[in-house]
Scaffold this motif. Structure first.
Motif: not given
Length: 207
Positions: A4-24
């Motif tokens: 995404l960083e290589l191709f992103h040209t917009g002026k808005k933030p793009v944020v990636i997240t996730g989790a280390q622990r399962s949802f339950d």
């Protein structure tokens, strides 16, 4: 994130997240990470970043620093410079392999990659971007065959300088056409080479 960083040209933030622990999990970190990512996307700086464990990490230079800690990601220090804007282009169809070096590593894996018809090779070298002489000879043959080779390191911090001589030394391989990846580690170096090949861009300009 790096793609995404290589191709992103917009002026808005793009944020990636996730989790280390399962949802339950009783103390799942996913909901908080998601809330933090939404908040940063609404109010943060332009560009691509990873929001994880209460930290905001820039996409370029990011690496996973711990297998299970909630503060899972870190980033190597980056020099700010202008890079080309890439047109949106599919990355499928390019075969880029990552090969790790170790003391005394043979050229076997490099030769196998070349024989299989790869489009590019990332070598995860020792120290500031070095490998044993036999593996270095294989890399030089790959370069002679027209296959681009980027050399990174398995060391978490610091820049790849390709400074040593000898058959497996980074300086010798640079003279043969290999490129050091600076502070980008193997996974991100692979994304850079994929993007360069897919868009017909000089890979050095993206590092």
């Amino acid at each position: 994130a790096m793609a995404l960083e290589l191709f992103h040209t917009g002026k808005k933030p793009v944020v990636i997240t996730g989790a280390q622990r399962s949802f339950d999990h009783l103390e799942s970190d996913g909901p908080q990470n998601l809330a933090d990512a939404i908040s940063y996307a609404a109010n943060g700086a332009p560009g691509v970043s990873i929001r994880f464990g209460g930290l905001t990490i820039p996409a370029r230079g990011a690496f996973k620093a711990h297998t299970s800690a909630l503060e899972a990601f870190q980033a190597t220090s980056q020099k700010i410079r202008t890079r080309p804007t890439l047109p949106l282009t599919p990355l499928a169809g390019q075969d880029i392999v990552i090969i790790s070096a170790w003391p005394g590593a043979p050229r076997l894996l490099v030769d196998a990659a070349v024989a299989s018809g790869v489009n590019g090779i990332i070598v995860e070298g020792l120290g500031s971007g070095n490998m044993g002489s036999e593996m270095g000879e294989g890399v030089k043959d790959a370069l002679d065959a027209g296959i681009p080779v980027l050399i990174t390191t398995r060391v978490p911090e610091g820049s790849v300088t390709l400074a040593y001589g000898g058959d497996g030394g980074g300086a010798t391989l640079a003279q043969a056409g290999a490129l050091g990846t600076g502070t980008l580690r193997a996974g991100q170096a692979r994304m850079v080479l994929l993007a360069a090949l897919a868009t017909g861009t000089d890979v050095a300009s993206l590092l």
